[in-house]
Design a protein around this motif. Structure first.
Motif, PDB file in Angstrom:
ATOM      1  N   SER A   1       1.048  -1.199  -0.009  1.00 50.17           N
ATOM      2  CA  SER A   1      -0.027  -0.024   0.156  1.00 50.17           C
ATOM      3  C   SER A   1       0.909   1.093   0.296  1.00 50.17           C
ATOM      4  O   SER A   1       1.970   1.313   0.592  1.00 50.17           O
ATOM      5  CB  SER A   1      -0.831  -0.102   1.375  1.00 50.17           C
ATOM      6  OG  SER A   1      -0.077  -0.138   2.557  1.00 50.17           O
ATOM      7  N   LEU A   2       0.363   2.316  -0.802  1.00 48.45           N
ATOM      8  CA  LEU A   2       1.257   3.496  -0.542  1.00 48.45           C
ATOM      9  C   LEU A   2       0.351   4.667   0.083  1.00 48.45           C
ATOM     10  O   LEU A   2      -0.787   5.065  -0.313  1.00 48.45           O
ATOM     11  CB  LEU A   2       1.014   4.015  -2.264  1.00 48.45           C
ATOM     12  CG  LEU A   2       1.719   2.749  -3.026  1.00 48.45           C
ATOM     13  CD1 LEU A   2       1.600   3.637  -4.575  1.00 48.45           C
ATOM     14  CD2 LEU A   2       2.989   2.475  -2.905  1.00 48.45           C
TER      15      LEU A   2
ATOM     16  N   SER B   1      14.475   6.925  -0.183  1.00 51.04           N
ATOM     17  CA  SER B   1      13.650   5.571  -0.228  1.00 51.04           C
ATOM     18  C   SER B   1      12.192   6.071   0.093  1.00 51.04           C
ATOM     19  O   SER B   1      11.372   5.139   0.489  1.00 51.04           O
ATOM     20  CB  SER B   1      14.198   4.426   0.268  1.00 51.04           C
ATOM     21  OG  SER B   1      14.354   4.820   1.690  1.00 51.04           O
ATOM     22  N   ALA B   2      11.838   7.443   0.555  1.00 45.97           N
ATOM     23  CA  ALA B   2      10.717   7.676   1.190  1.00 45.97           C
ATOM     24  C   ALA B   2       9.495   7.729   0.477  1.00 45.97           C
ATOM     25  O   ALA B   2       8.362   7.629   0.942  1.00 45.97           O
ATOM     26  CB  ALA B   2      10.780   9.008   2.132  1.00 45.97           C
ATOM     27  N   GLY B   3       9.681   7.709  -0.893  1.00 43.24           N
ATOM     28  CA  GLY B   3       8.753   8.115  -1.859  1.00 43.24           C
ATOM     29  C   GLY B   3       8.184   9.267  -2.290  1.00 43.24           C
ATOM     30  O   GLY B   3       7.151   9.428  -2.630  1.00 43.24           O
ATOM     31  N   LYS B   4       9.056  10.428  -2.266  1.00 45.79           N
ATOM     32  CA  LYS B   4       8.741  11.756  -2.951  1.00 45.79           C
ATOM     33  C   LYS B   4       8.175  11.579  -4.388  1.00 45.79           C
ATOM     34  O   LYS B   4       7.287  12.173  -4.542  1.00 45.79           O
ATOM     35  CB  LYS B   4      10.005  12.431  -2.717  1.00 45.79           C
ATOM     36  CG  LYS B   4      10.341  12.618  -1.176  1.00 45.79           C
ATOM     37  CD  LYS B   4      11.529  13.533  -1.268  1.00 45.79           C
ATOM     38  CE  LYS B   4      12.889  13.164  -2.139  1.00 45.79           C
ATOM     39  NZ  LYS B   4      13.535  11.960  -1.669  1.00 45.79           N
TER      40      LYS B   4
ATOM     41  N   PRO C   1       8.965   6.351   7.169  1.00 48.55           N
ATOM     42  CA  PRO C   1       9.505   5.050   6.308  1.00 48.55           C
ATOM     43  C   PRO C   1       8.183   4.539   5.782  1.00 48.55           C
ATOM     44  O   PRO C   1       7.053   4.634   6.359  1.00 48.55           O
ATOM     45  CB  PRO C   1      10.169   4.368   7.494  1.00 48.55           C
ATOM     46  CG  PRO C   1       9.647   4.847   9.024  1.00 48.55           C
ATOM     47  CD  PRO C   1       9.167   6.361   8.350  1.00 48.55           C
ATOM     48  N   GLU C   2       8.404   3.611   4.961  1.00 46.74           N
ATOM     49  CA  GLU C   2       7.346   2.326   4.640  1.00 46.74           C
ATOM     50  C   GLU C   2       6.214   3.420   3.856  1.00 46.74           C
ATOM     51  O   GLU C   2       4.867   2.961   3.911  1.00 46.74           O
ATOM     52  CB  GLU C   2       6.830   1.620   5.699  1.00 46.74           C
ATOM     53  CG  GLU C   2       7.807   0.872   6.382  1.00 46.74           C
ATOM     54  CD  GLU C   2       7.324  -0.073   7.380  1.00 46.74           C
ATOM     55  OE1 GLU C   2       5.981   0.226   8.013  1.00 46.74           O
ATOM     56  OE2 GLU C   2       7.780  -1.003   8.104  1.00 46.74           O
ATOM     57  N   LEU C   3       6.644   4.431   2.978  1.00 40.23           N
ATOM     58  CA  LEU C   3       5.491   5.137   2.230  1.00 40.23           C
ATOM     59  C   LEU C   3       4.540   5.665   3.180  1.00 40.23           C
ATOM     60  O   LEU C   3       3.318   5.308   2.804  1.00 40.23           O
ATOM     61  CB  LEU C   3       5.283   4.182   1.051  1.00 40.23           C
ATOM     62  CG  LEU C   3       6.202   3.701   0.168  1.00 40.23           C
ATOM     63  CD1 LEU C   3       5.798   2.726  -0.800  1.00 40.23           C
ATOM     64  CD2 LEU C   3       6.746   4.939  -0.537  1.00 40.23           C
ATOM     65  N   ARG C   4       4.695   6.388   4.134  1.00 41.50           N
ATOM     66  CA  ARG C   4       3.832   6.924   5.177  1.00 41.50           C
ATOM     67  C   ARG C   4       4.132   8.465   5.265  1.00 41.50           C
ATOM     68  O   ARG C   4       5.274   8.845   5.332  1.00 41.50           O
ATOM     69  CB  ARG C   4       3.817   6.045   6.366  1.00 41.50           C
ATOM     70  CG  ARG C   4       3.461   4.606   6.344  1.00 41.50           C
ATOM     71  CD  ARG C   4       3.328   3.993   7.510  1.00 41.50           C
ATOM     72  NE  ARG C   4       2.836   2.633   7.549  1.00 41.50           N
ATOM     73  CZ  ARG C   4       1.443   2.352   7.561  1.00 41.50           C
ATOM     74  NH1 ARG C   4       0.619   3.226   7.762  1.00 41.50           N
ATOM     75  NH2 ARG C   4       1.217   1.080   7.747  1.00 41.50           N
TER      76      ARG C   4
END
Length: 401
Positions: free
Chosen positions: A55-56, A81-84, A286-289
């Motif tokens: 999940s994103l 790696s945080a998903g920017k 972390p973990e795309l949150r």
């Protein structure tokens, strides 16, 4: 017995949409309300080990207003790696949203957008993304061509594929371009305005392969502005730039953001400089949150240490690292810091009157130095055994000592 076809009442779909999805000039451009996103449908079949589908940004809530009493300028901050980039993709309408109605673009359905440019109703058109990494095309050349001498930026020889900055802005970056892909001549004034706003006047006739890192980024931003987007997403615009170039680029972005033409969102790493004009922050964990979001001072007070909380910090980095221990780390086994200067030995590199140029373009040694009362042309440099030199200067500048 003859049957008569029943006549259904006519339904005005536009009125129905306005009733349930009313829009106005003060509606947010982007509205995300307690949504969760996936790259693939969560019920897709396939081994989880070979096709991971995490999940994103679960339970994401975010709004980008179209207008506020005081302009909001957002920065998305997170590690590599945080998903920017993924966060930006979500803002543009990519990835699957659950529930589907949790992501909407009310302002893009307004009458104001309809009158301005109906094409901007499409979020992918209204929200432009500009990336600067190799994955998203760090350079400006067309995908099918490449110069033969990219390592020699100032090579005097010009090739057929050495497209200029003006070619790039007009879309002429491939051989035998279709006229459909070129910007029409009636957009000339718009191109000139963008060139002026981003200080590209002296670069329009320069091959794109000759541009420095900072110049390349300005050209890419200019290209995105020509589509007149409502929102411009800039993915790590300061990464790899030296401080003088950042000081030049940041005010240009501020002028765009303050005029809301377009609204500008930046993504930054924790170690990147945080422009003073940023007012709001989304801090990714972390973990795309999303860990924190809101006004800058509030977010920094949560993620920063007590020394930086409440202060106008020019850097996003919030953890003060300890002083490094100077252990033996060089190839020669020498410490990285000396308590006393070491004696120097005989010269191992000597340069006298050095000048480097490609054709008429001088890239090194275009100056004079006073050596023992004598004016000497070019670079004069002696490196002696035991010395350690550092070479400093802004990106793209190599014609001054």
């Amino acid at each position: 017995m003859r049957r008569h076809a029943s006549v259904l009442p006519r339904i005005n779909c536009q009125s129905l949409l306005r009733k349930y999805y009313s829009t106005g000039p003060d509606d947010p451009i982007i509205r995300i309300d307690n949504a969760i996103f996936y790259r693939q449908h969560p019920t897709s079949t396939g081994p989880e080990e070979t096709q991971p589908n995490p999940s994103l940004f679960p339970n994401l809530t975010f709004e980008l207003p179209s207008s506020t009493p005081k302009n909001q300028h957002w920065a998305i901050i997170g590690s590599s790696s945080a998903g920017k980039t993924t966060f930006f993709e979500i803002l543009r309408g990519q990835h699957l949203c659950f529930p589907p109605t949790a992501r909407s673009y009310p302002f893009l359905s307004s009458q104001e957008i309809e009158q301005k440019d109906p094409r901007l109703r499409n979020p992918f058109r209204a929200i432009q993304y500009v990336g600067f990494s190799g994955k998203y095309g760090g350079g400006l050349r067309g995908g099918n061509t490449a110069g033969a001498y990219l390592s020699a930026r100032y090579e005097s020889r010009r090739e057929e594929t050495d497209f200029t900055v003006m070619d790039y802005l007009r879309g002429n970056v491939v051989l035998n371009p279709s006229t459909e892909n070129l910007r029409p001549s009636d957009e000339y004034n718009g191109i000139q305005t963008v060139i002026s706003d981003l200080n590209l006047e002296e670069l329009v006739d320069m091959p794109v392969g000759n541009l420095s890192n900072g110049q390349t980024r300005r050209a890419k931003i200019a290209k995105a502005l020509l589509d007149r987007p409502e929102v411009l997403l800039l993915d790590e615009p300061f990464m790899g730039l030296d401080p003088p170039t950042v000081k030049t680029l940041s005010p240009l972005l501020y002028n765009l953001a303050e005029a809301q033409a377009p609204r500008v969102l930046l993504s930054l790493r924790p170690q990147d400089p945080l422009p003073e004009w940023i007012t709001h922050i989304v801090y990714l964990g972390p973990e795309l949150r999303v860990a924190h979001q809101g006004p800058k001072s509030k977010v920094l007070s949560k993620v920063g240490n007590k020394k930086t909380a409440g202060k106008q910090s020019s850097w996003v980095g919030v953890k003060t690292s300890k002083k490094p221990s100077f252990s033996k780390a060089s190839r020669e086994g020498l410490p990285l810091q000396h308590d006393s200067p070491k004696s120097v030995g005989q010269p191992i590199v000597e340069m006298r009157d050095v000048c480097v140029k490609y054709g008429d373009k001088v890239v090194l040694g275009n100056w004079q130095e006073d050596i023992d009362g004598e004016q000497r042309q070019g670079l004069q440099w002696t490196v002696r055994r035991g010395e350690r030199w550092g070479i400093f200067g802004p990106n793209g500048i190599s014609t001054h000592p």
